[in-house]
Scaffold this motif. Structure first.
Motif, short mmCIF file in Angstrom:
data_model
loop_
_atom_site.label_atom_id
_atom_site.label_comp_id
_atom_site.label_asym_id
_atom_site.label_seq_id
_atom_site.Cartn_x
_atom_site.Cartn_y
_atom_site.Cartn_z
N PHE A 1 0.80 -1.22 0.00
CA PHE A 1 0.00 0.00 0.00
C PHE A 1 0.84 1.28 0.00
O PHE A 1 0.29 2.36 -0.17
CB PHE A 1 -0.90 0.02 1.24
N ASP A 2 2.13 1.17 0.20
CA ASP A 2 2.96 2.36 0.26
C ASP A 2 2.78 3.21 -0.99
O ASP A 2 2.94 2.74 -2.12
CB ASP A 2 4.44 1.97 0.39
N GLY A 3 2.44 4.48 -0.77
CA GLY A 3 2.29 5.39 -1.89
C GLY A 3 0.92 5.40 -2.53
O GLY A 3 0.66 6.17 -3.45
N TYR A 4 0.02 4.54 -2.06
CA TYR A 4 -1.34 4.50 -2.60
C TYR A 4 -2.32 5.11 -1.60
O TYR A 4 -2.26 4.82 -0.41
CB TYR A 4 -1.79 3.07 -2.86
N ALA A 5 -3.24 5.88 -2.10
CA ALA A 5 -4.42 6.21 -1.30
C ALA A 5 -5.36 5.01 -1.40
O ALA A 5 -5.49 4.40 -2.47
CB ALA A 5 -5.11 7.46 -1.84
N ILE A 6 -5.98 4.68 -0.29
CA ILE A 6 -6.92 3.55 -0.27
C ILE A 6 -8.30 4.09 0.07
O ILE A 6 -8.48 4.79 1.07
CB ILE A 6 -6.50 2.51 0.77
N GLY A 7 -9.24 3.73 -0.74
CA GLY A 7 -10.60 4.21 -0.53
C GLY A 7 -11.61 3.07 -0.48
O GLY A 7 -11.37 1.99 -1.00
N CYS B 1 -11.67 7.45 2.61
CA CYS B 1 -10.39 7.31 1.91
C CYS B 1 -9.27 7.85 2.78
O CYS B 1 -9.46 8.83 3.52
CB CYS B 1 -10.45 8.08 0.59
N MET B 2 -8.10 7.21 2.67
CA MET B 2 -6.93 7.66 3.40
C MET B 2 -5.76 7.81 2.44
O MET B 2 -5.46 6.91 1.65
CB MET B 2 -6.54 6.67 4.51
N ARG B 3 -5.07 8.96 2.53
CA ARG B 3 -3.88 9.17 1.73
C ARG B 3 -2.66 8.57 2.42
O ARG B 3 -2.57 8.60 3.63
CB ARG B 3 -3.65 10.66 1.48
N SER B 4 -1.75 8.06 1.63
CA SER B 4 -0.56 7.44 2.20
C SER B 4 0.43 8.48 2.69
O SER B 4 1.06 8.30 3.74
CB SER B 4 0.11 6.57 1.12
N ALA C 1 -7.36 1.16 -4.73
CA ALA C 1 -6.08 1.80 -4.46
C ALA C 1 -5.77 2.81 -5.56
O ALA C 1 -5.84 2.47 -6.76
CB ALA C 1 -4.98 0.74 -4.40
N ASN C 2 -5.47 4.02 -5.14
CA ASN C 2 -5.18 5.10 -6.07
C ASN C 2 -3.68 5.33 -6.16
O ASN C 2 -3.05 5.71 -5.17
CB ASN C 2 -5.89 6.37 -5.62
N SER C 3 -3.10 5.11 -7.34
CA SER C 3 -1.65 5.18 -7.52
C SER C 3 -1.12 6.61 -7.44
O SER C 3 0.09 6.81 -7.29
CB SER C 3 -1.25 4.55 -8.85
N GLU C 4 -2.00 7.61 -7.53
CA GLU C 4 -1.58 9.00 -7.44
C GLU C 4 -1.66 9.50 -6.00
O GLU C 4 -1.38 10.67 -5.73
CB GLU C 4 -2.43 9.87 -8.36
N TRP D 1 -7.44 5.37 -9.79
CA TRP D 1 -7.82 4.16 -9.05
C TRP D 1 -7.38 2.95 -9.85
O TRP D 1 -8.10 2.44 -10.70
CB TRP D 1 -9.32 4.16 -8.79
N LEU D 2 -6.21 2.46 -9.54
CA LEU D 2 -5.57 1.44 -10.35
C LEU D 2 -6.04 0.03 -10.02
O LEU D 2 -6.16 -0.82 -10.91
CB LEU D 2 -4.05 1.53 -10.15
N HIS D 3 -6.28 -0.23 -8.75
CA HIS D 3 -6.67 -1.57 -8.31
C HIS D 3 -8.03 -1.51 -7.63
O HIS D 3 -8.29 -0.60 -6.84
CB HIS D 3 -5.64 -2.15 -7.33
N TRP D 4 -8.85 -2.49 -7.93
CA TRP D 4 -10.18 -2.61 -7.32
C TRP D 4 -10.38 -4.01 -6.80
O TRP D 4 -9.97 -4.98 -7.44
CB TRP D 4 -11.28 -2.30 -8.33
N GLY D 5 -11.05 -4.12 -5.65
CA GLY D 5 -11.45 -5.42 -5.18
C GLY D 5 -12.77 -5.83 -5.81
O GLY D 5 -13.35 -5.09 -6.61
#
Length: 122
Positions: free
Chosen positions: A29-35, A50-53, A98-101, A109-113
């Motif tokens: 998760f390093d560097g990704y915002a997770i929402g 959402c939380m920013r890294s 997970a947001n790569s920016e 939002w690069l990755h989705w569950g």
């Protein structure tokens, strides 16, 4: 393969609690915002929290503020959404992304569950 896996959904009565987990596989998760997002039947998907890294800033939708708590464990690349005082209108499929920016908006939002169902009965 890089993916996100949610767990912790289920059926609960109004006023109850659930804790959702979102675990990363194949990346950290390093560097990704997770929402967390949710979608109720017949409604558009909406952002929940959402939380920013970079600085740990957390955002909550107004409808869940004060009831939901987002936390993150970078050591095991897992994000938790503690949901208390649940209401029937919280019912929906909850999905993490997970947001790569490392922002809680936009198109990164690069990755989705695949999502986990939360049903709150009245």
């Amino acid at each position: 393969e890089e993916q996100l896996v949610e767990s912790g959904g289920g059926l609960v009565q109004a006023g109850g609690s659930l804790r959702l987990s979102c675990a990363a596989a194949g990346f950290t998760f390093d560097g990704y915002a997770i929402g967390w997002f949710r979608q109720a039947p017949g409604k558009a998907r909406e952002g929940v929290s959402c939380m920013r890294s970079r600085d740990g800033t957390i955002y909550y939708a107004g409808s869940v503020k004060g009831r939901f708590t987002l936390s993150r464990n970078n050591a095991n690349s897992t994000v938790y959404l503690q949901m208390d005082s649940l209401k029937p209108e919280d019912t929906g499929v909850y999905t993490c992304a997970a947001n790569s920016e490392d922002v809680c908006s936009g198109r990164g939002w690069l990755h989705w569950g695949r999502g986990t169902q939360v049903t709150v009965s009245s």
